[in-house]
Design a protein around this motif. Structure first.
Motif, PDB file in Angstrom:
ATOM      1  N   THR A 207       5.921  59.357  17.533  1.00 57.76           N
ATOM      2  CA  THR A 207       6.768  60.275  16.773  1.00 57.76           C
ATOM      3  C   THR A 207       5.958  61.502  16.382  1.00 57.76           C
ATOM      4  N   SER A 208       6.670  62.506  15.899  1.00 60.73           N
ATOM      5  CA  SER A 208       6.017  63.772  15.565  1.00 60.73           C
ATOM      6  C   SER A 208       6.241  64.111  14.097  1.00 60.73           C
ATOM      7  N   LEU A 209       5.159  64.281  13.364  1.00 59.52           N
ATOM      8  CA  LEU A 209       5.274  64.694  11.968  1.00 59.52           C
ATOM      9  C   LEU A 209       5.909  66.075  11.869  1.00 59.52           C
ATOM     10  N   ASP A 210       5.532  66.968  12.749  1.00 58.13           N
ATOM     11  CA  ASP A 210       6.000  68.349  12.640  1.00 58.13           C
ATOM     12  C   ASP A 210       7.513  68.463  12.795  1.00 58.13           C
ATOM     13  N   GLU A 211       8.140  67.504  13.489  1.00 53.50           N
ATOM     14  CA  GLU A 211       9.586  67.550  13.659  1.00 53.50           C
ATOM     15  C   GLU A 211      10.331  67.205  12.380  1.00 53.50           C
ATOM     16  N   VAL A 212       9.681  66.488  11.469  1.00 51.40           N
ATOM     17  CA  VAL A 212      10.365  66.071  10.232  1.00 51.40           C
ATOM     18  C   VAL A 212       9.748  66.680   8.979  1.00 51.40           C
ATOM     19  N   LEU A 213       8.631  67.411   9.135  1.00 50.10           N
ATOM     20  CA  LEU A 213       7.932  67.939   7.964  1.00 50.10           C
ATOM     21  C   LEU A 213       8.712  69.107   7.355  1.00 50.10           C
ATOM     22  N   GLU A 214       8.870  69.054   6.037  1.00 53.13           N
ATOM     23  CA  GLU A 214       9.587  70.087   5.297  1.00 53.13           C
ATOM     24  C   GLU A 214       8.650  70.697   4.255  1.00 53.13           C
ATOM     25  N   ILE A 215       8.571  72.028   4.208  1.00 50.70           N
ATOM     26  CA  ILE A 215       7.819  72.698   3.152  1.00 50.70           C
ATOM     27  C   ILE A 215       8.671  72.696   1.889  1.00 50.70           C
ATOM     28  N   VAL A 216       8.104  72.218   0.793  1.00 50.87           N
ATOM     29  CA  VAL A 216       8.851  72.094  -0.465  1.00 50.87           C
ATOM     30  C   VAL A 216       8.219  73.007  -1.507  1.00 50.87           C
ATOM     31  N   ASP A 217       9.008  73.927  -2.043  1.00 54.53           N
ATOM     32  CA  ASP A 217       8.528  74.782  -3.114  1.00 54.53           C
ATOM     33  C   ASP A 217       8.140  73.919  -4.321  1.00 54.53           C
ATOM     34  N   PRO A 218       7.025  74.237  -5.008  1.00 55.91           N
ATOM     35  CA  PRO A 218       6.625  73.409  -6.159  1.00 55.91           C
ATOM     36  C   PRO A 218       7.730  73.226  -7.202  1.00 55.91           C
ATOM     37  N   ALA A 219       8.558  74.245  -7.412  1.00 54.65           N
ATOM     38  CA  ALA A 219       9.650  74.089  -8.377  1.00 54.65           C
ATOM     39  C   ALA A 219      10.649  73.044  -7.892  1.00 54.65           C
ATOM     40  N   ASP A 220      10.943  73.042  -6.586  1.00 60.85           N
ATOM     41  CA  ASP A 220      11.843  72.028  -6.037  1.00 60.85           C
ATOM     42  C   ASP A 220      11.188  70.645  -6.085  1.00 60.85           C
ATOM     43  N   ALA A 221       9.869  70.606  -5.840  1.00 61.27           N
ATOM     44  CA  ALA A 221       9.159  69.328  -5.934  1.00 61.27           C
ATOM     45  C   ALA A 221       9.254  68.770  -7.346  1.00 61.27           C
ATOM     46  N   ARG A 222       9.113  69.640  -8.338  1.00 61.61           N
ATOM     47  CA  ARG A 222       9.241  69.180  -9.724  1.00 61.61           C
ATOM     48  C   ARG A 222      10.638  68.616  -9.976  1.00 61.61           C
ATOM     49  N   ALA A 223      11.670  69.306  -9.475  1.00 58.16           N
ATOM     50  CA  ALA A 223      13.032  68.835  -9.689  1.00 58.16           C
ATOM     51  C   ALA A 223      13.247  67.473  -9.029  1.00 58.16           C
ATOM     52  N   ARG A 224      12.693  67.295  -7.820  1.00 56.36           N
ATOM     53  CA  ARG A 224      12.856  66.015  -7.126  1.00 56.36           C
ATOM     54  C   ARG A 224      12.104  64.894  -7.840  1.00 56.36           C
ATOM     55  N   PHE A 225      10.847  65.167  -8.216  1.00 56.52           N
ATOM     56  CA  PHE A 225      10.074  64.157  -8.947  1.00 56.52           C
ATOM     57  C   PHE A 225      10.773  63.787 -10.249  1.00 56.52           C
ATOM     58  N   SER A 226      11.239  64.791 -10.989  1.00 61.45           N
ATOM     59  CA  SER A 226      11.876  64.535 -12.287  1.00 61.45           C
ATOM     60  C   SER A 226      13.123  63.688 -12.114  1.00 61.45           C
ATOM     61  N   GLN A 227      13.923  64.019 -11.102  1.00 57.64           N
ATOM     62  CA  GLN A 227      15.148  63.265 -10.851  1.00 57.64           C
ATOM     63  C   GLN A 227      14.837  61.815 -10.491  1.00 57.64           C
ATOM     64  N   ALA A 228      13.820  61.615  -9.676  1.00 59.30           N
ATOM     65  CA  ALA A 228      13.454  60.252  -9.263  1.00 59.30           C
ATOM     66  C   ALA A 228      12.855  59.460 -10.420  1.00 59.30           C
ATOM     67  N   LEU A 229      11.991  60.088 -11.205  1.00 61.16           N
ATOM     68  CA  LEU A 229      11.388  59.398 -12.343  1.00 61.16           C
ATOM     69  C   LEU A 229      12.436  59.017 -13.377  1.00 61.16           C
ATOM     70  N   ALA A 230      13.478  59.837 -13.502  1.00 59.16           N
ATOM     71  CA  ALA A 230      14.512  59.575 -14.498  1.00 59.16           C
ATOM     72  C   ALA A 230      15.247  58.277 -14.228  1.00 59.16           C
ATOM     73  N   THR A 231      15.312  57.839 -12.971  1.00 58.62           N
ATOM     74  CA  THR A 231      15.991  56.590 -12.629  1.00 58.62           C
ATOM     75  C   THR A 231      15.013  55.468 -12.280  1.00 58.62           C
ATOM     76  N   THR A 232      13.740  55.691 -12.567  1.00 56.17           N
ATOM     77  CA  THR A 232      12.725  54.662 -12.348  1.00 56.17           C
ATOM     78  C   THR A 232      12.299  54.108 -13.703  1.00 56.17           C
ATOM     79  N   PRO A 233      12.578  52.830 -13.999  1.00 55.57           N
ATOM     80  CA  PRO A 233      12.244  52.299 -15.324  1.00 55.57           C
ATOM     81  C   PRO A 233      10.755  52.370 -15.608  1.00 55.57           C
ATOM     82  N   ALA A 234      10.423  52.676 -16.866  1.00 51.61           N
ATOM     83  CA  ALA A 234       9.015  52.799 -17.240  1.00 51.61           C
ATOM     84  C   ALA A 234       8.284  51.472 -17.147  1.00 51.61           C
ATOM     85  N   ASP A 235       9.017  50.359 -17.264  1.00 58.31           N
ATOM     86  CA  ASP A 235       8.371  49.050 -17.269  1.00 58.31           C
ATOM     87  C   ASP A 235       8.617  48.279 -15.978  1.00 58.31           C
ATOM     88  N   VAL A 236       8.834  49.019 -14.864  1.00 57.39           N
ATOM     89  CA  VAL A 236       9.046  48.351 -13.589  1.00 57.39           C
ATOM     90  C   VAL A 236       7.849  47.473 -13.252  1.00 57.39           C
TER      91      VAL A 236
END
Length: 609
Positions: A207-236
């Motif tokens: 497979t090829s990494l370059d075919e699926v690699l996406e450049i993510v702006d840091p602001a968008d990365a923050r939004a994605r991380f925040s959204q994912a952390l919000a639904t991840t329990p702190a005591d998992v």
């Protein structure tokens, strides 16, 4: 009996986590007295090699779980002197390792007061620190990338620290039923080095990494991380496969704050760009009950003298088909019963299987001996083996109905249903299974109503007599604390309905595992933990848009820290199933009317798609 979900990382099982540098294991608990010589202190013994490591991420990994321990102010209340918390022990020992740890607390700790105390402590220290320690407060995020596997994505951001230190934080985030952090770790290399290694690994797999690699702006990365952390329990609970997650969570949350706000997260369905809902389905092979000559083993069994007296129909056919699939998949023979296999299936597999209807389950005590006898007779098994197998099954079948009805077996069936949906790689199926988990099963989800819970007093008669005074004291704190909580957040829930759900949960704990209530624990803390479980299970508490937060709970019950450890213990005692993204109450009787309405709305949307 489905297997646990496989790793969704496109690099293969464990590839993302099997990076070149081994990480320091989760540290042992620090010593409970500050007078212990530093060289003999187990805390120092854990931190010293991490601090001296050439890997700049080693100390972050070792320190992150200790930051969580520091933030849990009540966790060591019985081990430390009155008025002393864990941070005091670190401040007392003036060596390089604790100085470095104070830097970590000052940077990562979620409690502002503890961060401030750590910063003051650092000003009095003179030990030189490496840049990954002293420079963590000056770290910045330089770039972000992501690549998906169709079910989720690896989201990566590069950190830049003083003196040229570079590191990459990598998280695997499944998209359904809602984005959450399944795994996260950090590598002490640049983004270019990390992507080059992924590129090489994927190339070897065709497979090829370059075919699926996406450049993510840091602001968008923050939004994605925040959204994912919000639904991840702190005591998992950590998985045995993960080296760093969830212990690394304080570090991940710190990295999120280093990125700019205002970015775009995942869409409302939790899907990444370009993901199709129509996953290709494999063509089923010939089922194990159909032989090459066309013989149908299910028909042959149901027409045999062994099946006389059984209730024939779909439930019996489904049960026999399931058992033949089970034996064929695991042992290569749909008729290959023996004593040990039989006992295992009845004791461990059938009570936790989510694939059988209630009608099929009801048939198990009568149908299974008949099926086994017919199978062994058809395969010309020795009569002694037939006798031993049927003899072995008798006592476990007698206990089967009670074992199947056990609340802990029920919780495992609900968890298995989600696991099966996860294997399908169908976001809609997984979200529907998660809704069923929260409601208490597929049947419960289908029959939910939105009637508010009635006002009920605590059923003290359902507690052992010696625990009734204790239960009444907990109830008094429930009333006081819940009233204060809702007084400052009017409209978030009805007080009587909330109290009814809390009281029902407390009764359930007493009935299933009253030993938990007999342990030494603050009744105020126990009451707050009960409210926390019910509030989280009803989406009243947690991250936005939940109206309540942990700080509100602490203020309402006059606690120094959230009762997370007590809540975890009570949830286990109540046999609540594990949910990857929070609390699953799994009982309509514990769900507020507003929450049941929300589940019904989400169910109807999914079923209409």
């Amino acid at each position: 009996m489905s297997p646990r979900p496989r790793n969704r990382n496109p690099l293969g099982q464990g590839a993302a986590r099997q990076h070149p540098h081994r990480r320091t294991a989760h540290p042992a608990r620090p010593a409970t007295t500050p007078v212990e010589p530093a060289a003999e202190n187990p805390l120092i013994q854990v931190l010293r090699p991490a601090l001296r490591s050439d890997d700049p991420t080693a100390f972050w990994v070792a320190a992150a779980p200790l930051v969580t321990e520091v933030a849990d102010l009540q966790h060591h209340s019985e081990e430390l002197p009155e008025g002393v918390d864990l941070l005091d022990t670190f401040l007392e020992i003036n060596v390089a390792e604790t100085t470095a740890l104070l830097h970590m607390v000052a940077a990562m700790c979620p409690d502002a007061e503890l961060r401030s105390r750590a910063r003051v402590g650092v000003t009095a220290r003179r030990q030189p620190m490496p840049p990954q320690v002293s420079g963590l407060a000056q770290a910045s995020v330089t770039e972000g990338v992501a690549f998906s596997d169709g079910a989720g994505e690896n989201l990566m951001v590069e950190l830049a620290l003083p003196r040229g230190v570079r590191a990459v934080l990598i998280a695997y985030i499944p998209w359904s039923p809602a984005p959450y952090v399944k795994d996260a770790f950090v590598i002490g290399e640049s983004m270019e080095q990390v992507t080059d290694k992924y590129r090489e690994i994927m190339a070897r797999e065709g497979t090829s990494l370059d075919e699926v690699l996406e450049i993510v702006d840091p602001a968008d990365a923050r939004a994605r991380f925040s959204q994912a952390l919000a639904t991840t329990p702190a005591d998992v609970e950590p998985s045995g496969d993960w080296e760093q997650w969830p212990m690394l969570r304080p570090f991940v949350e710190l990295v999120v704050t280093l990125m700019p706000e205002g970015g775009t997260g995942y869409d409302q369905d939790g899907l990444g760009a370009g993901v199709s809902r129509d996953a290709a389905r494999p063509v089923p092979e010939r089922p194990p009950w159909l032989l090459e000559d066309g013989t149908d083993l299910i028909e042959e069994f149901t027409a045999s003298e062994h099946a006389v007296g059984l209730a024939h129909g779909k439930a019996l056919d489904d049960l026999v088909a399931y058992l033949m699939i089970l034996l064929d998949a695991g042992f290569g023979d749909p008729l290959g019963w023996d004593p040990e296999l039989t006992e295992w299936i009845v004791t461990d597999v059938l009570p936790t299987s989510p694939l059988l209807s209630e009608d099929a389950v009801t048939l198990i005590p009568s149908a299974l001996p008949a099926l086994i006898a017919w199978s062994l007779e058809r395969t010309d098994e020795d009569p002694s083996v037939r006798a031993r197998t049927l003899s072995a099954i008798a006592p476990v079948l007698e206990q089967f109905p009670a074992r199947h009805a056990d609340p802990r077996m029920r919780a495992r069936r609900l968890e298995e249903q989600v696991d099966l949906a996860l294997e399908l790689e169908d976001p809609s199926a997984l979200r529907l299974a998660d809704l069923a988990l929260r409601a208490g099963g597929v049947e419960a989800l289908a029959t939910l109503n939105t009637t508010p819970l009635p006002a009920e007093e605590l059923a003290l008669e359902q507690f052992p007599e010696e625990l009734r005074d204790l239960a009444a004291e907990i109830d008094a704190h429930l009333i006081e604390g819940a009233s204060a909580l809702l007084e400052h957040h009017p409209g978030s829930a009805d007080l009587n309905e909330l109290l009814t759900a809390c009281r029902r949960l407390l009764v359930r704990v007493a009935q299933l595992d009253d030993a938990v209530l007999r342990r030494k624990a603050s009744t105020r803390n126990t009451a707050a933990a009960v409210v926390s479980i019910i509030a989280r299970g009803n989406d009243l508490m947690g991250y936005a848009p939940a109206p309540l937060h942990e700080k509100d709970l602490r203020a309402a019950f006059d606690l120094r820290s959230a009762p997370s450890q007590r809540a975890r213990t009570l949830a286990q005692a109540a046999a609540l199933p594990h949910r990857f993204a929070g609390i699953a109450l799994a009982d309509p009787g514990l769900l507020l009317g507003s929450m049941r309405a929300k589940l019904l709305q989400e169910r109807d949307v999914l079923q209409s798609e």
